[in-house]
Enzyme design. Structure first.
Site, PDB file in Angstrom:
ATOM      1  N   SER A  16     -14.797   5.311 -16.962  1.00  0.00           N
ATOM      2  CA  SER A  16     -16.154   5.101 -17.479  1.00  0.00           C
ATOM      3  C   SER A  16     -16.112   4.435 -18.855  1.00  0.00           C
ATOM      4  O   SER A  16     -15.635   3.293 -18.959  1.00  0.00           O
ATOM      5  CB  SER A  16     -16.898   6.439 -17.492  1.00  0.00           C
ATOM      6  N   ASP A  55     -21.077   6.685  -6.433  1.00  0.00           N
ATOM      7  CA  ASP A  55     -21.202   6.540  -7.890  1.00  0.00           C
ATOM      8  C   ASP A  55     -22.391   5.653  -8.242  1.00  0.00           C
ATOM      9  O   ASP A  55     -22.369   4.442  -8.011  1.00  0.00           O
ATOM     10  CB  ASP A  55     -19.922   5.954  -8.478  1.00  0.00           C
ATOM     11  N   HIS A  66     -18.883   9.688  -9.527  1.00  0.00           N
ATOM     12  CA  HIS A  66     -18.352   9.044 -10.728  1.00  0.00           C
ATOM     13  C   HIS A  66     -17.015   9.619 -11.191  1.00  0.00           C
ATOM     14  O   HIS A  66     -16.397   9.071 -12.084  1.00  0.00           O
ATOM     15  CB  HIS A  66     -19.399   9.170 -11.854  1.00  0.00           C
TER      16      HIS A  66
END
Length: 277
Positions: free
Chosen positions: A80, A229, A259
């Site tokens: 991320s 996600d 995610h």
């Protein structure tokens, strides 16, 4: 070496259990980044909380690790927010990296946030959740003027399983927490670090467009993507890999993840990493 997400979501204290198998094959490094977790301090200057500073920090740590453990290069993992740092490092310093692994890879923040909002609103309408519809329409499309509005969108995204396929991040942290790595003082620093990091990095993070800035890598690159996600929408990675030049490039799909595929399907993630050896 893992570059955690967030900004500010330090992961040392809930990574040991899911990464245990990796330790049979790698020296595994988790690092609480500047202003996060164990590295949080009220003395840190807000002006130092920039992507360039974090890139310098990351490069310095990689060089230290290579020297300390007498290795030529490392495998670098970015999740991320950490995937911004990871892919930029892979582009700038391929001499330090065997391969780059992006988890929930950020490609174009503004476009991704818009897709995420529209998905969340669409799910609210589909399930006739009028409270969600009302709150989401009140904050409107991103970019948001404050963290509270962003939090509302993420709250409902989690509710509609766009963050994790099953459960939520708080349950994941709790289930994987290692008591040897955690204390009340650490948890306080963990929470303070998240708020401090988001406050000072969110605006710059929102301007990131990897699609434009990194179109060529000189190291193999692998994207570990959860099929569910919508925190960092997977379809942008599908677009990105088409234009990316690299000696090897591949998307590894996690069919039962959102995610956090390395926490949602740790066995599959660990086996993939080991296969690179």
């Amino acid at each position: 070496m893992f570059l955690h997400g967030g900004p500010g979501t330090a992961q040392i204290f809930f990574s040991r259990k899911p990464q245990r198998k990796l330790e049979d094959h790698f020296i595994v490094v988790n690092w609480d980044q500047r202003g996060a977790g164990k590295s949080y301090s009220e003395s840190i200057k807000e002006s130092d909380m920039t992507i360039n500073t974090f890139l310098h920090d990351s490069q310095e740590l990689i060089e230290y690790l290579i020297n300390r453990f007498n290795k030529k290069k490392i495998f670098l993992v970015g999740h991320s927010w950490g995937s911004i740092l990871g892919i930029k490092l892979a582009a700038a310093r391929p001499d330090l990296i065997f391969a780059y692994i992006g988890i929930g890879q950020i490609v174009n923040m503004q476009k991704g946030e818009t897709i995420s909002y529209n998905y969340t609103l669409g799910q609210a309408i589909k399930f006739e959740n009028y409270k969600a519809i009302r709150e989401l329409k009140r904050i409107g499309l991103p970019p948001y003027s404050d963290l509270n509005s962003a939090g509302i969108q993420r709250k409902w995204l989690s509710k509609f399983n766009g963050t994790m396929r099953n459960g939520n991040i708080f349950r994941t942290i709790f289930m994987n927490m290692s008591l040897s790595d955690v204390s009340i003082s650490y948890l306080i620093k963990f929470i303070k670090g998240i708020m401090f990091s988001l406050k000072n990095l969110e605006n710059e993070q929102m301007s990131v467009n990897i699609m434009q800035k990194v179109r060529k890598l000189d190291v193999p690159v692998y994207f570990c993507e959860g099929k569910y996600d919508y925190t960092v929408p997977f379809e942008l990675v599908e677009e990105y890999i088409e234009i990316l030049e690299a000696p090897q490039k591949k998307i590894i799909w996690f069919e039962n993840s959102g995610h956090l595929p390395n926490f949602e399907e740790p066995e599959k993630f660990n086996n993939f990493c080991i296969s690179l050896l």
